[in-house]
Design a protein around this motif. Structure first.
Motif, mmCIF file in Angstrom:
data_model
loop_
_atom_site.group_PDB
_atom_site.id
_atom_site.type_symbol
_atom_site.label_atom_id
_atom_site.label_comp_id
_atom_site.label_asym_id
_atom_site.label_seq_id
_atom_site.Cartn_x
_atom_site.Cartn_y
_atom_site.Cartn_z
ATOM 1 N N PRO A 1 0.854 -1.149 -0.052
ATOM 2 C CA PRO A 1 -0.043 0.190 0.024
ATOM 3 C C PRO A 1 0.775 1.280 0.067
ATOM 4 O O PRO A 1 1.877 1.363 0.647
ATOM 5 N N LEU A 2 0.401 2.105 -0.691
ATOM 6 C CA LEU A 2 1.063 3.736 -0.832
ATOM 7 C C LEU A 2 0.147 4.643 -0.649
ATOM 8 O O LEU A 2 -0.687 4.908 -1.491
ATOM 9 N N TYR A 3 0.299 5.493 0.050
ATOM 10 C CA TYR A 3 -0.237 6.838 0.502
ATOM 11 C C TYR A 3 0.052 7.481 -0.760
ATOM 12 O O TYR A 3 1.261 7.931 -0.536
ATOM 13 N N GLU A 4 -1.000 8.225 -1.254
ATOM 14 C CA GLU A 4 -0.865 9.150 -2.597
ATOM 15 C C GLU A 4 0.488 8.681 -3.363
ATOM 16 O O GLU A 4 1.076 9.385 -3.999
ATOM 17 N N HIS A 5 0.713 7.207 -3.654
ATOM 18 C CA HIS A 5 1.506 6.695 -4.604
ATOM 19 C C HIS A 5 3.015 7.023 -4.112
ATOM 20 O O HIS A 5 3.765 6.778 -4.968
ATOM 21 N N THR A 6 3.203 7.570 -2.909
ATOM 22 C CA THR A 6 4.436 7.785 -2.465
ATOM 23 C C THR A 6 4.925 7.158 -1.070
ATOM 24 O O THR A 6 6.045 6.636 -1.179
ATOM 25 N N GLU B 1 -5.516 6.585 9.057
ATOM 26 C CA GLU B 1 -6.075 7.704 8.158
ATOM 27 C C GLU B 1 -5.758 7.388 6.480
ATOM 28 O O GLU B 1 -6.257 7.593 5.485
ATOM 29 N N MET B 2 -4.300 7.137 6.568
ATOM 30 C CA MET B 2 -3.550 6.922 5.331
ATOM 31 C C MET B 2 -4.115 5.339 4.903
ATOM 32 O O MET B 2 -4.514 5.389 3.431
ATOM 33 N N MET B 3 -4.110 4.401 5.397
ATOM 34 C CA MET B 3 -4.870 3.084 5.108
ATOM 35 C C MET B 3 -6.249 3.372 4.705
ATOM 36 O O MET B 3 -6.547 2.877 3.490
ATOM 37 N N GLN B 4 -6.834 4.219 5.276
ATOM 38 C CA GLN B 4 -8.259 4.344 4.802
ATOM 39 C C GLN B 4 -8.384 5.117 3.431
ATOM 40 O O GLN B 4 -9.078 4.623 2.586
ATOM 41 N N SER B 5 -7.306 6.148 3.273
ATOM 42 C CA SER B 5 -7.506 6.907 2.030
ATOM 43 C C SER B 5 -7.113 5.737 0.814
ATOM 44 O O SER B 5 -7.709 5.847 -0.360
ATOM 45 N N GLU C 1 -9.846 3.591 0.043
ATOM 46 C CA GLU C 1 -10.983 4.284 -0.658
ATOM 47 C C GLU C 1 -10.504 4.709 -2.253
ATOM 48 O O GLU C 1 -11.339 4.467 -3.293
ATOM 49 N N PHE C 2 -9.225 4.741 -2.270
ATOM 50 C CA PHE C 2 -8.805 5.098 -3.904
ATOM 51 C C PHE C 2 -8.843 3.656 -4.591
ATOM 52 O O PHE C 2 -9.349 3.778 -5.621
ATOM 53 N N ASN D 1 -3.457 -1.203 -14.082
ATOM 54 C CA ASN D 1 -3.448 0.265 -14.365
ATOM 55 C C ASN D 1 -3.734 1.308 -13.108
ATOM 56 O O ASN D 1 -4.003 2.528 -13.124
ATOM 57 N N THR D 2 -3.473 0.622 -11.946
ATOM 58 C CA THR D 2 -3.789 1.437 -10.612
ATOM 59 C C THR D 2 -3.234 2.813 -10.714
ATOM 60 O O THR D 2 -3.463 3.768 -10.182
ATOM 61 N N HIS D 3 -1.708 2.829 -11.253
ATOM 62 C CA HIS D 3 -1.159 4.198 -10.870
ATOM 63 C C HIS D 3 -1.161 4.912 -12.372
ATOM 64 O O HIS D 3 -0.484 6.094 -12.449
#
Length: 451
Positions: free
Chosen positions: A306-311, A357-361, A364-365, A378-380
């Motif tokens: 898992p990556l929060y905001e792809h980062t 909060e990051m895991m929830q975000s 949701e994404f 194609n997630t990213h």
């Protein structure tokens, strides 16, 4: 607070990361496996040692650029925010220049900001692992094992943080086709395609009709006996349709059904042919063979997470981060924004949300992608200016300029209609004038630059 940071990769994302980290007061070492900066943009003509389908864990060749490659975006939109990619006398002055011009831009960037002194060239990172198992809220450190290419000397060092900036256009993504392993003739991935000459008078099947598949097919027209382009969907762009109708040796087919030892290629519509070579222009996978996070970060069908905001992996943030994972956006300004955020988080100027909060975000994404019917691989692929602007808001970074967005969309639109000519015929002069009046271009008064 100053940190000791290791950046892996000396391409565009690694260079801007090094600059931003140093600007923020961190001590930076960049590991670059090649002899110069540029990453993907450092053209490598010698590909004989690479496994033709790129199936080795550690690739010998990093760049996937072919000799004739030109940019698919106009140069004006590609520069970092404070270092425009402008024309220079005596160089490739085209708006859609060849790959060497972008390499020279990156070298200029490197020289301008004195980044070369931070880089260890010809050094391969073999392993990155945690010094201690992570405990939330506890400072995490990393053991980085690297090897000097010529002397074979192995070094192990400890860093406070690691920034992975290794790009995403090296490790071939291959289709699963019945009989692929039994097929005895030549099969390569576009990763090692360089020039058309080796395919002279051959019957070539090009698998994949996106950018590289289109480019390579058009280039082979001058040398190959026949080119058979196999596309996922026969609902192709007007531009590609024009090209296929123009050349009588270029044919369009649906997907391949099976391959046979004797060279036969069967398509799902029942048609078949005998081919000499198959070139897979089927894209690239994310690959971090050096990174050991004990399973905390994994690549699952090209979803890095898992990556929060792809980062940021929530459990390891901000001491481990990735720059350049998102695709289908205006790369350089976005990498710059990522680099600033990482640098500020490491110095404590800003903080991330809680792990929950990051895991929830992230959840949701992923859910939003699933609901939209977007495949996991194609997630990213973001293709979203609004996302870039939302991302910039985290650090008070300016939004993408309107002219940048418009020039990007204009190029996409024209290429869709005039695939062969769009790089040299423009319909965006008014937007271009606006761009040149903007602070992005007026900020630099260096003699070397010509607007």
């Amino acid at each position: 607070m100053s940190k000791n940071v290791c950046v892996i990769g000396g391409g565009p994302s690694g260079l801007v990361a090094a600059r931003e980290l140093r600007k923020e007061g961190h001590k930076v070492v960049v590991f670059e496996q090649n002899h110069d900066v540029g990453g993907q943009w450092l053209y490598e003509p010698e590909v004989e040692d690479e496994e033709p389908l790129g199936r080795d864990n550690f690739l010998k060749v990093h760049s996937s650029i072919y000799a004739s490659l030109r940019l698919v975006s106009p140069r004006e939109i590609m520069g970092f925010t404070d270092f425009p990619f402008v024309m220079k006398k005596g160089r490739d002055m085209r708006r859609f220049p060849g790959h060497k011009e972008l390499l020279l831009y990156l070298k200029d960037f490197c020289e301008c900001f004195g980044l070369r002194e931070l880089i260890r060239f010809n050094v391969m990172v073999e392993n990155v692992e945690m010094l201690d198992y992570p405990i939330l809220g506890k400072d995490l450190r990393w053991v980085v094992k690297s090897k000097e290419k010529t002397t074979k000397k192995v070094v192990e060092e400890v860093y406070d943080a690691v920034v992975v900036a290794t790009g995403h256009y090296s490790k071939p993504r291959l289709p699963k086709i019945k009989g692929m392993n039994a097929w005895r003739r030549k099969q390569i991935h576009s990763h090692i395609y360089r020039v058309p000459e080796p395919f002279r008078n051959e019957v070539v099947v090009v698998v994949g009709s996106s950018l590289s598949g289109q480019d390579i097919s058009m280039e082979l027209v001058d040398v190959a006996k026949e080119i058979h382009l196999s596309a996922k969907s026969l609902n192709i762009s007007e531009g590609l349709s024009k090209v296929i109708s123009k050349y009588d040796k270029l044919y369009l087919h649906p997907q391949i059904d099976s391959l046979h030892e004797d060279g036969m290629v069967f398509f799902i519509d029942g048609s078949w042919l005998i081919a000499d070579t198959i070139i897979y222009c089927t894209g690239y996978s994310y690959s971090f063979p050096f990174l050991d996070t004990k399973g905390i970060v994994a690549v699952d069908d090209d979803r890095v997470g898992p990556l929060y905001e792809h980062t940021f992996p929530p459990l390891l943030a901000p001491s481990l981060s990735f720059i350049g994972i998102p695709r289908k956006l205006i790369g350089f300004p976005f990498f710059e924004c990522q680099a600033k955020w990482i640098s500020q988080l490491l110095s404590g100027k800003t903080t991330l949300p809680s792990w929950d909060e990051m895991m929830q975000s992230i959840g949701e994404f992923y859910h939003s992608r699933d609901v939209a019917g977007i495949p996991k691989h194609n997630t990213h692929d973001l293709a979203d200016f609004e996302y870039c602007d939302k991302y910039a808001d985290y650090i008070g970074f300016p939004h993408l300029e309107e002219w940048r967005k418009e020039l990007c969309l204009s190029a996409l639109k024209i290429s869709d209609v005039n695939l062969e000519t769009y790089r040299d015929s423009y319909e965006d002069e008014d937007m271009l004038k606006e761009a040149y009046k903007s602070p992005h271009f007026t900020q630099l008064k260096l003699e070397a630059f010509v607007p």
